[in-house]
Design an enzyme around this catalytic site. Structure first.
Site, PDB file in Angstrom:
ATOM      1  N   LYS A   3       5.914  11.127 -10.188  1.00  9.55           N
ATOM      2  CA  LYS A   3       5.370   9.898 -10.587  1.00  9.55           C
ATOM      3  C   LYS A   3       4.362  10.650 -11.336  1.00  9.55           C
ATOM      4  O   LYS A   3       4.082  11.252 -11.794  1.00  9.55           O
ATOM      5  CB  LYS A   3       4.448   9.406  -9.526  1.00  9.55           C
TER       6      LYS A   3
HETATM    7  P1  NAD Z   1       2.554  -5.389 -13.209  1.00  8.35           P
HETATM    8  O1  NAD Z   1       1.701  -4.347 -14.568  1.00  8.35           O
HETATM    9  O2  NAD Z   1       3.769  -5.572 -14.049  1.00  8.35           O
HETATM   10  O3  NAD Z   1       2.097  -5.880 -12.185  1.00  8.35           O
HETATM   11  C1  NAD Z   1       1.052  -5.806 -11.646  1.00  8.35           C
HETATM   12  C2  NAD Z   1       0.723  -7.796 -11.437  1.00  8.35           C
HETATM   13  O4  NAD Z   1      -0.590  -7.113  -9.886  1.00  8.35           O
HETATM   14  C3  NAD Z   1      -0.444  -7.883 -12.558  1.00  8.35           C
HETATM   15  O5  NAD Z   1       0.419  -9.129 -13.052  1.00  8.35           O
HETATM   16  C4  NAD Z   1      -1.531  -8.006 -11.763  1.00  8.35           C
HETATM   17  O6  NAD Z   1      -2.476  -9.547 -12.642  1.00  8.35           O
HETATM   18  C5  NAD Z   1      -1.129  -7.801 -10.221  1.00  8.35           C
HETATM   19  N1  NAD Z   1      -2.965  -7.295  -9.727  1.00  8.35           N
HETATM   20  C6  NAD Z   1      -3.428  -6.414 -10.160  1.00  8.35           C
HETATM   21  N2  NAD Z   1      -4.213  -6.019  -9.281  1.00  8.35           N
HETATM   22  C7  NAD Z   1      -4.039  -7.178  -8.227  1.00  8.35           C
HETATM   23  C8  NAD Z   1      -4.922  -7.608  -7.409  1.00  8.35           C
HETATM   24  N3  NAD Z   1      -5.780  -6.956  -7.258  1.00  8.35           N
HETATM   25  N4  NAD Z   1      -4.576  -8.791  -6.617  1.00  8.35           N
HETATM   26  C9  NAD Z   1      -3.787  -9.723  -6.646  1.00  8.35           C
HETATM   27  N5  NAD Z   1      -3.265  -9.031  -8.109  1.00  8.35           N
HETATM   28  C10 NAD Z   1      -2.898  -7.886  -8.446  1.00  8.35           C
HETATM   29  O7  NAD Z   1       3.055  -3.688 -12.200  1.00  8.35           O
HETATM   30  P2  NAD Z   1       4.841  -3.802 -11.377  1.00  8.35           P
HETATM   31  O8  NAD Z   1       5.521  -2.682 -12.322  1.00  8.35           O
HETATM   32  O9  NAD Z   1       4.742  -5.929 -10.853  1.00  8.35           O
HETATM   33  O10 NAD Z   1       4.589  -2.909 -10.079  1.00  8.35           O
HETATM   34  C11 NAD Z   1       4.022  -4.014  -8.852  1.00  8.35           C
HETATM   35  C12 NAD Z   1       4.459  -2.754  -7.524  1.00  8.35           C
HETATM   36  O11 NAD Z   1       5.797  -2.589  -7.416  1.00  8.35           O
HETATM   37  C13 NAD Z   1       3.743  -1.590  -8.392  1.00  8.35           C
HETATM   38  O12 NAD Z   1       3.020  -0.612  -6.774  1.00  8.35           O
HETATM   39  C14 NAD Z   1       4.484  -0.194  -8.424  1.00  8.35           C
HETATM   40  O13 NAD Z   1       4.937   0.999  -7.797  1.00  8.35           O
HETATM   41  C15 NAD Z   1       5.426  -1.354  -7.312  1.00  8.35           C
HETATM   42  N6  NAD Z   1       7.020  -1.455  -8.327  1.00  8.35           N
HETATM   43  C16 NAD Z   1       7.120  -0.799  -9.969  1.00  8.35           C
HETATM   44  C17 NAD Z   1       8.589  -1.001  -9.973  1.00  8.35           C
HETATM   45  C18 NAD Z   1       9.211  -1.249 -11.565  1.00  8.35           C
HETATM   46  O14 NAD Z   1      10.632  -1.516 -11.499  1.00  8.35           O
HETATM   47  N7  NAD Z   1       8.008  -1.869 -12.152  1.00  8.35           N
HETATM   48  C19 NAD Z   1       9.622  -0.237  -8.846  1.00  8.35           C
HETATM   49  C20 NAD Z   1       8.422  -0.032  -7.465  1.00  8.35           C
HETATM   50  C21 NAD Z   1       8.311  -0.464  -7.200  1.00  8.35           C
END
Ligand code: NAD
Length: 429
Positions: A118
């Protein structure tokens, strides 16, 4: 109890829930269940490499700022390191190390030939212009040039990054080595060798795992009431696909706040609204505003935390009303809260299973790139669904066989496979 990695390798976050300690606790529980050799556990408890680099960046106003960028490579026992790149103010080496370890178990659980890694930079991307973000991303990539590569370590998008940053990383790496290397990152735009279906992949995987879990409870997605925290790469895609499958998405939120509609939100209209309003969803017609804390405790069938870690904690776990909690984010439920939910009989679909769709399609993207053959979206989705459903069934079977909750079952599978490979490979030298 194994000895924890010594500071400053992984570091700690004073006064906060320590993500790496939490990750080690799950590893230790799996090791105990598997009666793992103490030496193997000791090796798996430590990241193989922790790299921190300085990123000097010239801002648009001419000032220079120096940022810290991290890349933690937990394990490459099963194949090249693999894991996302996070841009968020809360990024620490400790958090990145925990997420790297999670990637190791996730890839092993899904049966894909990768290790775990990561990366991250502690910035709020909203505070930087596009050209500043490009300079930050390019310098970060240059600093890691000897640490990443298609056979070595393959970054992908995570919180605060997307296909755009992956294109910059791919270009910077290619320019440094003198030829185009699309396989150095996944989650790239289609124009530079990305895969169809990658953008929606993590959300699609969440939908598939929720669908399978509901089926095991004798239910279907049709009409099921769903609450989603986070409306980004993962939460947005999960909302859209669940909506298409007939689920009622009654509440969603972003960092700015949430919205609620008892009869269900029109998700395609909400996506269009968010696109027009700089990702903000508050003020969406026919919805009421709701605080993030309230959203988590709404009465619903399925709760999908898809934002950040440590959202369901000892403080709010008693108010969680969902029958299924699907961990679309990494580590959204703390260790203590997880114990409470499991004891109450809530189905907790663990992150290393529920959000694995992204890394599965990253793997498919990498395979397509290495073989110079590109598939249509239908094939990508079919291959991904096959791996997700297979992993889900293996976790259920393991859970029944060992009489343990789903998280421990998933960990025993992931950790067990890595431990087996480590013991077969032997310790070098
Ligand atoms: P992103 O930045 O695209 O979206 C994150 C979302 O969460 C946004 O809408 C943001 O406004 C919201 N957010 C942030 N803080 C918040 C809070 N306190 N309350 C409510 N909403 C809040 O990120 P992402 O890529 O969607 O990742 C989200 C999660 O999924 C992370 O934990 C990431 O590690 C995990 N993840 C992502 C992927 C991927 O392919 N992008 C794969 C596996 C896991």
């Amino acid at each position: 109890m194994v000895s924890m990695p010594t500071l400053p390798l992984v570091g700690a976050t004073p006064g906060h829930i320590c993500p790496f300690d939490q990750a080690c606790s799950y590893l230790e529980a799996a090791a105990k269940e598997l009666s793992l050799d103490q030496g193997i556990l000791e090796i798996l408890s430590h990241p193989r490499r922790v790299v921190t680099v300085s990123i000097p960046v010239k801002l648009d106003n001419g000032d220079i700022r120096v940022l810290a960028g991290h890349r933690v490579q937990h394990s490459d026992i099963l194949g090249p390191y693999k894991g996302g790149t996070r841009y968020h103010p809360a990024v620490t080496v400790n958090e990145v190390s925990a997420l790297a370890m999670l990637m190791t178990w996730k890839c092993a659980l899904l049966g894909i030939p990768y290790g775990g890694a990561k990366g991250g930079i502690a910035i709020d991307p909203q505070n930087y212009s596009v050209s500043e973000l490009e300079r930050i991303t390019r310098r970060y990539t240059s600093e890691l040039i000897k640490d990443i590569g298609p056979a070595l370590d393959i970054p992908a998008p995570d919180v605060g990054t997307s296909a755009r940053e992956m294109a910059w990383m791919m270009d910077t790496y290619s320019m440094n080595v003198g030829h185009a290397v699309p396989g150095v990152v996944t989650g790239k735009p289609l124009s530079v060798g990305g895969s169809r279906g990658r953008e929606m992949a993590t959300g699609r995987g969440v939908m598939i795992i929720v669908r399978e879990a509901l089926a095991d409870l004798g239910k279907s997605l049709d009409g099921v009431r769903v609450v989603i925290q986070g409306f980004g790469n993962v939460g947005g895609a999960a909302a859209e696909l669940l909506y298409q499958a007939g689920a009622k998405i009654i509440a969603v939120s972003t960092a700015e706040g949430g919205i609620f509609a008892n009869d269900g939100l029109d998700i395609p209209a909400l996506k269009a609204y968010a696109a027009e309003n700089h990702k903000s969803i508050v003020g969406f017609p026919q919805s009421e505003p709701i605080k993030n804390a309230e959203l988590l405790t709404l009465s619903c069938d399925v709760l999908i935390p898809a934002a950040l870690e440590n959202q369901i904690t000892e403080e709010n776990v008693d108010q969680i009303q969902a029958q299924i909690v699907a961990e679309a984010a990494n580590g959204p439920v703390t260790l203590e809260a997880n114990r409470v939910l499991e004891a109450r009989g809530v189905t907790v679909l663990p992150d290393i299973l529920a959000n694995a769709g992204g890394v599965v399609v990253s793997y498919l993207e990498w395979v397509q790139g290495l073989s110079y053959l590109f598939w249509d979206e239908e094939r990508v989705n079919r291959e991904m669904e096959h791996l997700m459903v297979q992993a889900y069934r293996q976790v259920m079977q393991q859970s029944k066989m060992r009489q343990v909750p789903l998280r421990l079952a998933a960990y025993t599978l992931g950790v067990g496979r890595v431990a087996q490979a480590l013991s077969d490979r032997g310790l070098y030298p």
